[in-house]
Design an enzyme around this catalytic site. Structure first.
Site, PDB file in Angstrom:
ATOM      1  N   ASP A 115       0.862  -1.177   0.000  1.00  0.00           N
ATOM      2  CA  ASP A 115       0.000   0.000   0.000  1.00  0.00           C
ATOM      3  C   ASP A 115       0.901   1.230   0.000  1.00  0.00           C
ATOM      4  O   ASP A 115       2.126   1.112  -0.134  1.00  0.00           O
ATOM      5  CB  ASP A 115      -0.943  -0.012   1.207  1.00  0.00           C
ATOM      6  N   GLU A 123     -10.077   3.188  -4.351  1.00  0.00           N
ATOM      7  CA  GLU A 123     -10.009   4.605  -3.961  1.00  0.00           C
ATOM      8  C   GLU A 123      -9.086   5.449  -4.839  1.00  0.00           C
ATOM      9  O   GLU A 123      -8.183   6.139  -4.337  1.00  0.00           O
ATOM     10  CB  GLU A 123      -9.571   4.717  -2.491  1.00  0.00           C
ATOM     11  N   HIS A 166      -3.091   3.998  -3.839  1.00  0.00           N
ATOM     12  CA  HIS A 166      -2.409   3.343  -2.713  1.00  0.00           C
ATOM     13  C   HIS A 166      -0.990   2.911  -3.110  1.00  0.00           C
ATOM     14  O   HIS A 166      -0.539   1.821  -2.763  1.00  0.00           O
ATOM     15  CB  HIS A 166      -3.221   2.144  -2.216  1.00  0.00           C
TER      16      HIS A 166
END
Length: 690
Positions: free
Chosen positions: A346, A471, A400
């Site tokens: 991440d 996201e 990420h």
């Protein structure tokens, strides 16, 4: 005359010399005897002190034994926190075990576990989906009495089952309290199961009650002379994970004289593995006779309701050792969860050391020691297969992606990522640090292709792979590509990643390619024949219906039910926790989105299953076990059995409390520091607190 005197003095001198010699010899022999006696006394003292040292937990006063007896084996209390409870005996009344005082009373004491396993419904987790019949009679035995017979024509299946059985025996030894908890000793996969089960010496067996019995390891015999486990797999020889794996099994056991014959019949290795997990739960340790117990006969027919039963662990926000991951997978296997979703990287860290691009870890890992090698990933995957669990690694992209990607210009590969560490971070990502891959740089896709290739080689062939896609912040890309269709750019990125995955997988695209849900997944640009969506949003959000209506297969991970990191307050200085409150095991268990959404048969078939998620902003190895367990087990029964729910929305039936409480104790027996469910009084008095 002189000659006579000479002979006299000669004889006298000889006599004196002889007498002195005798005295000398006498003194010498006395000294030797004394030394021998002292040596014998010293040896005896050392022997007695050694015995007393190793048996100091055994030699106690009778009154102390009755009230506070601890298991006298070589485990310390912290390693095995379930004490022997000699003060109480239990009796079954109306399918409920009642606690009765047994302070110094004569007669056979019935332990809590033996009462629980023979009182009421079958006490395993998850509950079998089909029929089950258990004998009210039980037998005792030792792990050293257990033997394996494999009936299959598939050589690789036979080899794998022998390895599995070695680990099964290791778990049984720990349940019988014969090994140090957490000792880390692992079965040798090259050693046959029967020889391994027999090679343990008597000194490893249960300590006897007497001093010399404990010292020399006299073994207490059970009712059974042998437990013969026969595993039959005739149909499939496939050891590769697939959503089409047949996970059904049929288990039977019968007593023949002093032998127990157990047969597990399955169509595949995976069903046989689940059958062995059930057998392990049909066996328990009775602290009264310090032996394993099981039923005189049993029948269990079982199969899962959902194909995908997952647990996700994020190893980027905090690093987790290979040992912690393997411990988690072992518990998953016992609960019949079958997919370990490894959120490997991440923005916070990139702990994986790539063969082709070690710069990713060099720039992105927290430290040199907080990294995973190729061998680590392979080791985890091979261990997971032993427990019937598939490892699904995820390199989240395009969002990420943080500092691990900032080395591109130095290698002449251009900017691999954008917005790295950009401030204010709240404008460009969900949490610091920011970073998002560059969709216009072909080197970015080449690196992803190489990473996919490495991970597929380490985890094995699969029909499901996770690309991430979570996201994406369009404002980040908008700074660089202001005149571009940013939603279309995300779609192009995911399709490019999919194409690179196909190349990495020897030209074959996995049947299911998973992505996280977002506002972008409903743009319909990703073909529903190839992409599955892991839905993390709220269970009442419209996206749940839209994705199914658009033809996507889905994996539910609803934040309001199956996010296990929620409810511990905000880790930032300002703002409330993003997903409070805490999700109890009852919340996890009661969540049945396919029923609440009133899905028809066609749409219900699009639900591959579900997954609990452990994001680790506020979790490291110190909390891992109790954050995951037994709440993850609640998901396991929901997806394996999916029992009907005729109760109030917030009420879980008392028998479910009873079974999950016992399963939690089984996890503790195996070294999992699972969360307590209620006061111990409630565990000792089933049903009273519910």
């Amino acid at each position: 005359m002189m000659d006579s005197f000479g002979r006299f003095w000669s004889l006298l001198g000889a006599a004196l010399r002889t007498r002195c010699g005798l005295r000398y010899l006498y003194k010498m022999s006395l000294a030797v005897s004394l030394r021998r006696a002292l040596l014998a006394l010293l040896s005896g003292a050392i022997f007695i002190l050694t015995v007393l040292y190793w048996n100091q937990g055994t030699i106690k006063t009778q009154a102390y034994n009755e009230a506070l007896e601890r298991h006298p084996s070589h485990r310390d209390a912290s390693a095995f926190p379930i004490p022997v409870e000699k003060s109480w005996t239990y009796k079954c009344e109306n399918d409920r075990c009642m606690r009765v005082g047994h302070h110094g009373k004569s007669g056979k004491r019935v332990s809590f576990i033996s009462c629980s396993m023979t009182c009421g419904d079958i006490n395993i987790w998850p509950h079998p989906t089909h029929k089950h019949v258990l004998s009210p009679h039980t037998h005792s035995f030792s792990v050293d009495d257990v033997q394996l017979q494999v009936d299959t024509t598939h050589r690789e299946v036979r080899k794998q089952l022998q390895t599995v059985f070695d680990w099964f025996l290791k778990d049984l030894r720990q349940i019988q309290r014969l090994d140090y908890a957490g000792s880390g000793s692992e079965p040798a996969v090259s050693e046959s199961s029967s020889s391994k089960s027999r090679r343990h010496t008597q000194q490893d067996s249960e300590p006897a009650a007497t001093l010399f019995g404990a010292t020399f390891g006299a073994k207490q015999a059970g009712d059974l002379s042998s437990v013969q486990v026969k595993i039959a797999v005739h149909k499939s020889g496939d050891l590769n994970f697939s959503l089409d794996n047949d996970e059904s099994y049929y288990l039977t056991s019968n007593t023949d004289g002093h032998r127990l014959l157990v047969e597990i019949t399955a169509n595949s290795y995976f069903g046989a593995r689940h059958g062995l997990s059930t057998l392990q739960q049909l066996i328990w340790f009775d602290d009264e006779d310090r032996l394993l117990h099981t039923y005189a006969s049993s029948k269990v027919k079982d199969a899962p309701k959902f194909r995908y039963r997952g647990l996700m662990l994020d190893t980027s926000r905090h690093f987790f050792s290979v040992e912690a991951i393997k411990r988690t997978i072992m518990a998953m296997g016992l609960a019949k969860l079958n997919r370990f979703h490894w959120h490997l990287t991440d923005a916070q860290s990139f702990p994986y050391i790539s063969r082709y691009y070690p710069e990713l870890a060099e720039h992105g890992a927290y430290s040199e020691s907080e990294t995973y090698t190729e061998q680590d990933v392979r080791e985890v995957a091979e261990f997971a297969k032993i427990y019937g669990v598939q490892v699904i690694p995820e390199i989240d992209a395009p969002a990420h992606a943080g500092n691990g990607w900032d080395w591109g210009p130095k290698r002449g590969m251009g900017e691999l990522a954008m917005c790295i560490n950009q401030q204010p971070w709240s404008f460009y990502c969900g949490e610091p640090p920011c970073g998002q891959l560059n969709p216009k740089n072909n080197h970015t896709y080449l690196i992803l292709q190489r990473l996919y290739e490495e991970l597929l080689q380490q985890t094995g062939p699969t029909d499901l792979f996770h690309l991430g896609g979570d996201e994406v912040n369009l404002d980040c890309w908008a700074q660089y590509f202001n005149d571009t269709d940013l939603r279309g750019m995300w779609c192009d990125f995911m399709l490019q990643a999919m194409a690179r995955l196909k190349v990495a997988n020897n030209g074959v695209a996995p049947k299911h390619v998973a992505v996280w849900s977002s506002a972008l997944t409903n743009t319909k640009c990703l073909p529903n024949s190839q992409f599955a969506v892991q839905v993390w949003g709220g269970s009442t959000w419209q996206e749940n219906y839209d994705l199914l209506d658009n033809g996507y297969n889905v994996i539910f991970s609803h934040v309001d039910a199956w996010y296990l990191d929620c409810g511990f307050g905000s880790w930032r200085a300002t703002g409330e926790a993003a997903c409070a409150p805490y999700r109890t095991w009852q919340n996890v268990y009661k969540h049945r989105p396919w029923e609440r959404m009133r899905l028809d048969k066609r749409r219900k078939k699009q639900v591959l299953g579900g997954e609990v998620c452990m994001w680790t902003e506020q979790v490291d190895e110190n909390q891992l076990d109790n954050r995951l367990w037994p709440r993850s087990a609640a998901l396991a029964e929901r997806l394996w059995t999916d029992p009907s729910d005729d109760h109030d929305m917030d009420v879980v039936p008392p028998e479910v409390f009873r079974r999950i409480s016992l399963f939690r104790n089984r996890l503790v027996e195996l070294g999992i520091r699972a969360e307590a469910l209620f006061p111990k009084y409630c565990a000792q008095n089933p049903g009273e607190c519910i």
